[in-house]
Design an enzyme around this catalytic site. Structure first.
Site, PDB file in Angstrom:
ATOM      1  CE  LYS A  15       4.762  49.159 -13.579  1.00 25.83           C
ATOM      2  NZ  LYS A  15       5.778  48.430 -14.376  1.00 25.83           N
ATOM      3  CE1 TYR A  56       5.080  52.821 -18.982  1.00 23.87           C
ATOM      4  CE2 TYR A  56       2.742  52.323 -19.126  1.00 23.87           C
ATOM      5  CZ  TYR A  56       3.897  52.448 -18.379  1.00 23.87           C
ATOM      6  OH  TYR A  56       3.867  52.188 -17.034  1.00 23.87           O
ATOM      7  CG  ASN A 122       8.118  46.227 -12.705  1.00 33.20           C
ATOM      8  OD1 ASN A 122       7.058  46.846 -12.709  1.00 33.20           O
ATOM      9  ND2 ASN A 122       9.191  46.654 -13.337  1.00 33.20           N
TER      10      ASN A 122
END
Length: 177
Positions: A15, A56, A122
């Site tokens: 990410k 998403y 994360n």
């Protein structure tokens, strides 16, 4: 090292929070290699907001959706197609729990425990099933045909007829194959 089980493909994404730090990105790349994953494809990309919203879409309406969409279109990321026996499970174990606090507590050696900042930032994403791996690989690598790779290249990769191409940062078939 020869294996008898068929290789499985999974999508792995580093990410924007990690890609922003070249040393972290390199450390994550090394962790992939050290954990016996074969890097089938690798590319750096940046998403527009619409790309994040499409990827998403299943989370639309959930409390974290907007934050996730904003974050995933905030900067460059790196996508991988990884192969290994039981690749999905192994990648998810290496990443650790989604929630960074839980990862630090239950899986301190995991990527998210060591590099994650928050539950959104994360560090990594990974497919959670064979079906999502196929869908997600298609989203990130529209020109890659998983069925064709499994039929033509998987047996050669599985038999160990590969080498790591440092320039391209992927595994390729050895010259003798």
């Amino acid at each position: 090292m020869c294996s008898v089980l068929v290789l499985q493909l999974t999508l792995a994404v580093v990410k924007p929070d990690a890609v922003a730090h070249p040393l972290m990105l390199e450390a994550l790349h090394q962790r992939i290699l050290e954990n016996n994953f074969i890097i089938v494809r690798c590319k750096d990309l940046a998403w527009r907001r619409q790309d994040s919203e499409r990827f998403y879409a299943e989370h639309s309406g959930r409390f974290f959706y907007q934050r996730l969409v904003e974050f995933m279109s905030s900067g460059p990321m790196r996508a991988y197609i990884l192969a290994r026996e039981d690749a999905i499970r192994h990648w998810r174990e290496l990443m650790g729990p989604t929630k960074v606090f839980r990862a630090r507590y239950t899986s301190p050696a995991s990527i998210r425990a060591q590099f994650g900042l928050t539950d959104t930032r994360n560090t990594t994403h990974g497919s959670d099933s064979v079906e999502s791996a196929q869908r997600e690989i298609g989203f990130f690598f529209p020109d890659f045909c998983a069925d064709e790779w499994m039929e033509k290249e998987e047996p050669l990769f599985r038999s160990g007829q590969i080498q790591f191409d440092h320039q391209k940062q992927i595994h390729t078939l050895s010259a003798q194959s």
